[in-house]
Design an enzyme around this catalytic site. Structure first.
Site, PDB file in Angstrom:
ATOM      1  N   HIS A  11      -6.148  -2.262   6.041  1.00 21.09           N
ATOM      2  CA  HIS A  11      -5.597  -1.577   4.869  1.00 21.09           C
ATOM      3  C   HIS A  11      -4.104  -1.314   5.054  1.00 21.09           C
ATOM      4  O   HIS A  11      -3.723  -0.522   5.910  1.00 21.09           O
ATOM      5  CB  HIS A  11      -6.360  -0.260   4.691  1.00 21.09           C
ATOM      6  CG  HIS A  11      -5.942   0.546   3.509  1.00 21.09           C
ATOM      7  ND1 HIS A  11      -5.351   1.791   3.635  1.00 21.09           N
ATOM      8  CD2 HIS A  11      -6.037   0.298   2.186  1.00 21.09           C
ATOM      9  CE1 HIS A  11      -5.114   2.275   2.431  1.00 21.09           C
ATOM     10  NE2 HIS A  11      -5.509   1.403   1.533  1.00 21.09           N
ATOM     11  N   HIS A  53       3.138  -0.202  -1.369  1.00 24.81           N
ATOM     12  CA  HIS A  53       1.974   0.441  -1.969  1.00 24.81           C
ATOM     13  C   HIS A  53       2.283   1.146  -3.276  1.00 24.81           C
ATOM     14  O   HIS A  53       1.540   1.059  -4.244  1.00 24.81           O
ATOM     15  CB  HIS A  53       1.336   1.465  -1.015  1.00 24.81           C
ATOM     16  CG  HIS A  53       0.186   2.179  -1.661  1.00 24.81           C
ATOM     17  ND1 HIS A  53       0.318   3.368  -2.345  1.00 24.81           N
ATOM     18  CD2 HIS A  53      -1.119   1.825  -1.777  1.00 24.81           C
ATOM     19  CE1 HIS A  53      -0.849   3.722  -2.833  1.00 24.81           C
ATOM     20  NE2 HIS A  53      -1.745   2.814  -2.505  1.00 24.81           N
TER      21      HIS A  53
HETATM   22 CA    CA Z   1      -4.291  -1.304  -1.859  1.00 23.55          CA
END
Ligand code: CA
Length: 322
Positions: A11, A53
């Site tokens: 992630h 992000h």
């Molecule tokens: Ca993501």
């Protein structure tokens, strides 16, 4: 017990150890044997896909120091207001919180927030890094690409879906269905990928909590219903639900309370790749990483897992699966 082995998705890279979405974090994830490495993608003003992000640069870069006066009226520095050559002047650091005025670490135990050793990579650069490591390490780590805020991009005359597909085409990945997943919290990009672009790459519908105010008109409560999941299966190959929509805490006897979302989604023909496993932020009632992994992987049978600490998941799988 030997069960099916889910895929490990790093992630934002090995973001538990190095600042998210830096090339260093991606190299570390590769070394940790993640099956897939995640890219969140937004566009610059000149429509170049970069790996970031947030749609804004505030929490993870020195934009406020480098480009004071370039914030919008809402006080935020939007990546889509900056040219690539400007983004490339920024230094990326470990995430800081907005509530602290971008002073305190979002995860205090992680990499120091003061060290600005890194840059913000383009998607093309990141693909070159991972493919380079695949060659030098003789591996096949794949890509797991999220389109961030697609509607906000369109309002600014930017098409994040088309721009990402162009890069994948250039890099020879646009037809490699076993190497690339595409994900989004909105349904429209996924539907476009299927019908307009006829992309063979597998599509994952991310499922948020309605309270988060995602850039989408979707009602995520409806999406998690069985009828909602059947509908998702008409345009997507899987879902990416929040762990806290699956594991709900503990009952009076201290047993885990679980929603049957995983089983219902799989019965609708969908893969289930929940987010986000974090060694340093376990859900309430979980005291060890192994407890949570045991539940998600062995009891519920998920197909993949987003992890800030991919090594913890890989080691658990090496111990407990074939
Ligand atoms: Ca993501």
């Amino acid at each position: 017990m030997a069960l099916k082995r889910p895929i490990v998705i790093a992630h934002r890279g090995a973001s538990g150890y190095l600042p998210e979405h830096t090339l260093a974090a991606k190299a570390m994830a590769h070394a940790m044997e993640a099956d897939f490495i995640e890219q969140d993608v937004v566009l610059t003003r000149d429509a170049v896909p970069i790996v970031l992000h947030d749609i804004v640069l505030d929490s993870t870069t020195d934009v406020a120091q480098k480009f004071p006066g370039r914030a919008r009226k809402d006080g935020h520095f939007y990546a889509m207001d900056f040219l690539l050559e400007e983004v490339q002047q920024l230094r990326a650091h470990e995430r800081r919180t907005a509530a602290s005025g971008y002073r305190s670490a979002a995860f205090p135990g992680r990499f120091p927030t003061g060290a600005a050793l890194f840059g913000v990579p383009t998607l093309a650069q990141e693909i070159d890094l991972i493919e380079g490591l695949n060659k030098s390490r003789n591996k096949k780590a794949g890509f797991y690409i999220e389109f961030k805020s697609p509607n906000k991009h369109l309002e600014n005359k930017l098409d994040v879906v088309a721009a990402v597909l162009d890069v994948l085409q250039e890099k020879g990945l646009a037809q490699q269905a076993d190497r690339v997943y595409l994900q989004c919290f909105d349904d429209k990009p996924l539907i476009r990928l299927k019908h307009e672009f006829q992309s063979p790459l597998p599509r994952i519908q991310l499922i948020a909590d309605n309270s988060w105010g995602e850039d989408s008109a979707l009602d995520y409560d409806v999406l998690r219903s069985t009828a909602g999941l059947d509908h998702v299966a008409t345009y997507a190959d899987g879902i990416g639900p929040w762990i806290s929509h699956i594991y709900l805490g503990r009952d009076d006897q201290d047993s885990p309370l679980v929603d049957d979302l995983v089983a219902r989604a799989q019965a609708s023909g969908l893969l289930v790749h929940p987010y986000t496993f974090r060694d340093d932020s376990l859900p309430g009632g979980m005291t060890t990483t192994a407890q949570l992994l045991e539940l998600l992987i062995h009891k519920l049978g998920i197909d993949g897992l987003f992890a800030d600490f991919p090594d913890t998941v890989v080691q658990f799988l090496d111990r407990t699966t074939l």
